[in-house]
Scaffold this motif. Sequence first.
Motif, PDB file in Angstrom:
ATOM      1  N   ILE A 183       0.977  -1.751  -0.126  1.00 42.47           N
ATOM      2  CA  ILE A 183      -0.160  -0.316   0.113  1.00 42.47           C
ATOM      3  C   ILE A 183       0.909   1.021   0.196  1.00 42.47           C
ATOM      4  O   ILE A 183       1.911   0.736   1.391  1.00 42.47           O
ATOM      5  CB  ILE A 183      -1.586  -0.423   1.205  1.00 42.47           C
ATOM      6  N   LEU A 184       0.480   2.169  -0.693  1.00 41.93           N
ATOM      7  CA  LEU A 184       1.014   3.504  -0.641  1.00 41.93           C
ATOM      8  C   LEU A 184       0.486   4.721  -0.599  1.00 41.93           C
ATOM      9  O   LEU A 184      -0.767   4.601  -1.431  1.00 41.93           O
ATOM     10  CB  LEU A 184       1.929   3.753  -2.178  1.00 41.93           C
ATOM     11  N   PRO A 185       0.760   5.500   0.529  1.00 40.72           N
ATOM     12  CA  PRO A 185       0.398   6.600   0.364  1.00 40.72           C
ATOM     13  C   PRO A 185      -0.068   7.772  -0.616  1.00 40.72           C
ATOM     14  O   PRO A 185       1.422   8.334   0.230  1.00 40.72           O
ATOM     15  CB  PRO A 185       1.016   7.243   2.003  1.00 40.72           C
ATOM     16  N   ILE A 186      -0.448   8.273  -1.528  1.00 42.87           N
ATOM     17  CA  ILE A 186      -0.643   9.103  -2.269  1.00 42.87           C
ATOM     18  C   ILE A 186      -1.327  10.634  -1.303  1.00 42.87           C
ATOM     19  O   ILE A 186      -1.964  11.020  -0.906  1.00 42.87           O
ATOM     20  CB  ILE A 186      -1.601   9.070  -3.501  1.00 42.87           C
ATOM     21  N   GLY A 187       0.240  11.204  -2.013  1.00 38.00           N
ATOM     22  CA  GLY A 187       0.262  12.682  -0.671  1.00 38.00           C
ATOM     23  C   GLY A 187       1.039  12.546   0.928  1.00 38.00           C
ATOM     24  O   GLY A 187       1.607  13.136   0.638  1.00 38.00           O
ATOM     25  N   GLY A 188       1.235  11.409   0.737  1.00 35.99           N
ATOM     26  CA  GLY A 188       2.402  10.870   2.294  1.00 35.99           C
ATOM     27  C   GLY A 188       4.006  11.221   1.496  1.00 35.99           C
ATOM     28  O   GLY A 188       3.672  10.395   0.577  1.00 35.99           O
ATOM     29  N   ALA A 189       4.878  11.468   2.199  1.00 31.23           N
ATOM     30  CA  ALA A 189       6.310  10.713   2.155  1.00 31.23           C
ATOM     31  C   ALA A 189       6.782   9.020   2.037  1.00 31.23           C
ATOM     32  O   ALA A 189       6.236   8.145   2.493  1.00 31.23           O
ATOM     33  CB  ALA A 189       6.996  11.264   3.337  1.00 31.23           C
ATOM     34  N   ALA A 190       7.776   9.173   1.022  1.00 31.88           N
ATOM     35  CA  ALA A 190       8.646   8.352   0.449  1.00 31.88           C
ATOM     36  C   ALA A 190       9.816   8.484   0.603  1.00 31.88           C
ATOM     37  O   ALA A 190      10.307   9.876   0.248  1.00 31.88           O
ATOM     38  CB  ALA A 190       8.021   7.765  -0.632  1.00 31.88           C
ATOM     39  N   LEU A 191      10.694   7.613   0.825  1.00 30.81           N
ATOM     40  CA  LEU A 191      12.055   7.999   1.564  1.00 30.81           C
ATOM     41  C   LEU A 191      12.712   6.850   0.354  1.00 30.81           C
ATOM     42  O   LEU A 191      12.739   5.846   0.542  1.00 30.81           O
ATOM     43  CB  LEU A 191      12.857   7.888   2.608  1.00 30.81           C
ATOM     44  N   VAL A 192      13.957   7.127  -0.418  1.00 35.62           N
ATOM     45  CA  VAL A 192      14.151   6.164  -1.923  1.00 35.62           C
ATOM     46  C   VAL A 192      15.433   6.617  -1.374  1.00 35.62           C
ATOM     47  O   VAL A 192      16.382   7.114  -2.018  1.00 35.62           O
ATOM     48  CB  VAL A 192      13.782   6.680  -2.999  1.00 35.62           C
ATOM     49  N   ASP A 193      16.082   4.798  -1.183  1.00 31.18           N
ATOM     50  CA  ASP A 193      17.345   5.083  -0.901  1.00 31.18           C
ATOM     51  C   ASP A 193      18.259   4.565  -1.854  1.00 31.18           C
ATOM     52  O   ASP A 193      18.457   3.134  -1.959  1.00 31.18           O
ATOM     53  CB  ASP A 193      18.403   4.737   0.720  1.00 31.18           C
ATOM     54  N   ALA A 194      18.842   5.211  -3.265  1.00 29.70           N
ATOM     55  CA  ALA A 194      19.734   4.782  -3.623  1.00 29.70           C
ATOM     56  C   ALA A 194      20.907   3.879  -3.347  1.00 29.70           C
ATOM     57  O   ALA A 194      21.065   2.843  -3.685  1.00 29.70           O
ATOM     58  CB  ALA A 194      19.599   4.952  -4.873  1.00 29.70           C
ATOM     59  N   GLU A 195      21.330   4.190  -2.450  1.00 37.12           N
ATOM     60  CA  GLU A 195      23.049   3.751  -1.948  1.00 37.12           C
ATOM     61  C   GLU A 195      22.304   2.566  -1.026  1.00 37.12           C
ATOM     62  O   GLU A 195      23.216   1.703  -1.484  1.00 37.12           O
ATOM     63  CB  GLU A 195      23.722   4.962  -0.417  1.00 37.12           C
ATOM     64  N   HIS A 196      21.375   2.319  -0.102  1.00 38.25           N
ATOM     65  CA  HIS A 196      21.515   1.196   0.440  1.00 38.25           C
ATOM     66  C   HIS A 196      20.063   0.363  -0.435  1.00 38.25           C
ATOM     67  O   HIS A 196      19.912  -1.095   0.476  1.00 38.25           O
ATOM     68  CB  HIS A 196      21.226   1.587   2.189  1.00 38.25           C
ATOM     69  N   ARG A 197      19.515   0.750  -1.242  1.00 42.06           N
ATOM     70  CA  ARG A 197      18.762   0.317  -1.664  1.00 42.06           C
ATOM     71  C   ARG A 197      17.464  -0.087  -1.287  1.00 42.06           C
ATOM     72  O   ARG A 197      17.061  -1.136  -1.062  1.00 42.06           O
ATOM     73  CB  ARG A 197      18.900  -1.171  -2.400  1.00 42.06           C
ATOM     74  N   ARG A 198      17.189   1.311   0.198  1.00 40.09           N
ATOM     75  CA  ARG A 198      16.068   0.953   0.144  1.00 40.09           C
ATOM     76  C   ARG A 198      14.659   1.861   0.503  1.00 40.09           C
ATOM     77  O   ARG A 198      14.876   2.933  -0.260  1.00 40.09           O
ATOM     78  CB  ARG A 198      16.345   0.768   2.208  1.00 40.09           C
ATOM     79  N   VAL A 199      13.104   1.792  -0.143  1.00 36.83           N
ATOM     80  CA  VAL A 199      12.603   2.266   0.249  1.00 36.83           C
ATOM     81  C   VAL A 199      11.765   1.865   1.589  1.00 36.83           C
ATOM     82  O   VAL A 199      10.914   1.541   2.086  1.00 36.83           O
ATOM     83  CB  VAL A 199      11.570   2.030  -1.230  1.00 36.83           C
ATOM     84  N   SER A 200      11.000   3.111   1.673  1.00 37.01           N
ATOM     85  CA  SER A 200      10.238   3.670   3.005  1.00 37.01           C
ATOM     86  C   SER A 200       8.850   4.358   2.951  1.00 37.01           C
ATOM     87  O   SER A 200       9.511   5.677   2.020  1.00 37.01           O
ATOM     88  CB  SER A 200      10.915   3.502   4.277  1.00 37.01           C
ATOM     89  N   VAL A 201       7.768   4.825   3.480  1.00 33.27           N
ATOM     90  CA  VAL A 201       6.605   5.553   2.837  1.00 33.27           C
ATOM     91  C   VAL A 201       6.354   5.553   4.655  1.00 33.27           C
ATOM     92  O   VAL A 201       6.400   5.113   5.701  1.00 33.27           O
ATOM     93  CB  VAL A 201       5.444   5.372   2.281  1.00 33.27           C
ATOM     94  N   THR A 202       5.168   6.539   4.915  1.00 37.68           N
ATOM     95  CA  THR A 202       5.046   7.071   6.300  1.00 37.68           C
ATOM     96  C   THR A 202       3.650   7.168   6.004  1.00 37.68           C
ATOM     97  O   THR A 202       3.167   7.636   4.746  1.00 37.68           O
ATOM     98  CB  THR A 202       5.557   8.782   6.419  1.00 37.68           C
ATOM     99  N   TYR A 203       2.927   6.031   6.660  1.00 38.48           N
ATOM    100  CA  TYR A 203       1.377   5.893   6.724  1.00 38.48           C
ATOM    101  C   TYR A 203       0.901   7.059   7.599  1.00 38.48           C
ATOM    102  O   TYR A 203      -0.395   7.013   7.172  1.00 38.48           O
ATOM    103  CB  TYR A 203       1.199   4.852   6.576  1.00 38.48           C
TER     104      TYR A 203
END
Length: 346
Positions: free
Chosen positions: A326-346
């Motif tokens: 599930i992705l929060p549209i309008g909510g924050a996402a952190l895309v870290d290419a160095e460590h290959r991680r993606v997080s979102v804020t619900y």
Amino acid sequence: MAEMIHPPKPRPGDRIAVLSPSAGLPAIFPGVYEQGLARLREDFELVPVEFPTTRVMGADPRARARDITAAFADPSLTAIIASIGGDDQITVLRHLDDEVIRANPKPFFGFSDNTNLLNHLFGLGVVGYHGGAVMTSLARPGRMHPLTERSLRAALFTSGRFELTPSVEYGDEPHDWADDTLRDTEPRMLPAEGWTWSGAHRTVEGPLWGGCLEILSWLLQAGFVAPPERFDGHVLVLETSEEMPSAEEVFRTLRNMGERGMLERFAAVLVGRAKAWHFDRPHTPEQKAAYRAEQRAAVERAVAAYAPDAVLVFDLDIGHTDPQLILPIGGAALVDAEHRRVSVTY
């Protein structure tokens, strides 16, 4: 960037609205729909509340809009979830009462054609949730996929940061809903190769916007998308449907966003694993791999031309494949290419 409203979350025991803003498929496949409702009640401890058009196929757009507006207005309901997608939700938007929705924000869950409502909520400054429809994620044969259930539970009931994780398996070959004998049999799953990273090698953070690419194209044609500058520093979400658009169609849609002065505004692009099988196009594993590779190349080609500094992540478990994050549209996402991680804020 515009300030977004994160609607308050429901709690177990709450009443939530179940709507059909697009197709009224609960009327055609009641068994599938009831299986999804049962999981809402039993696994999530929520009380689904239906509206007049929830089980009506071909309901008038004005009637559907009345149900949507009423669901937002009702103080006894703490969230809204779509039964399924469709192909004409865009005709509902102009009949909505935006003042009511803005004054009574609630978490809305849906994907596919529900990209229309998610974009509409984004324009009103309200965070919505891409994913979680009753007849797909919740009514998955056999059981909900654990990755889907974990993500949906977090998005429904919590408000913190949630790290997305690649699935070790995926599926895009659903059962025929008309065959009730398959209701308890899990769909075929195949090994997943994880995410593919491309583009810039950096870390970006910004609000999410996007959804089903075909619907985004329609919204752009209808003039229902915010001006390009609204997307400065945002993270674009793209996924494609069971209609399986060609790689050239995907490229042209993104090219046109580039010519609009829009694509260059995004700091990162998250792309779902392309659905590459349908009943009328039962691709082999080799054909699936080729289709996904062509689509990936099309996105890379467009982004290289218009947003060369963007980070790209492909094959996320979002949208029309199984499992579904599930992705929060309008909510924050952190895309870290160095460590290959993606997080979102619900």
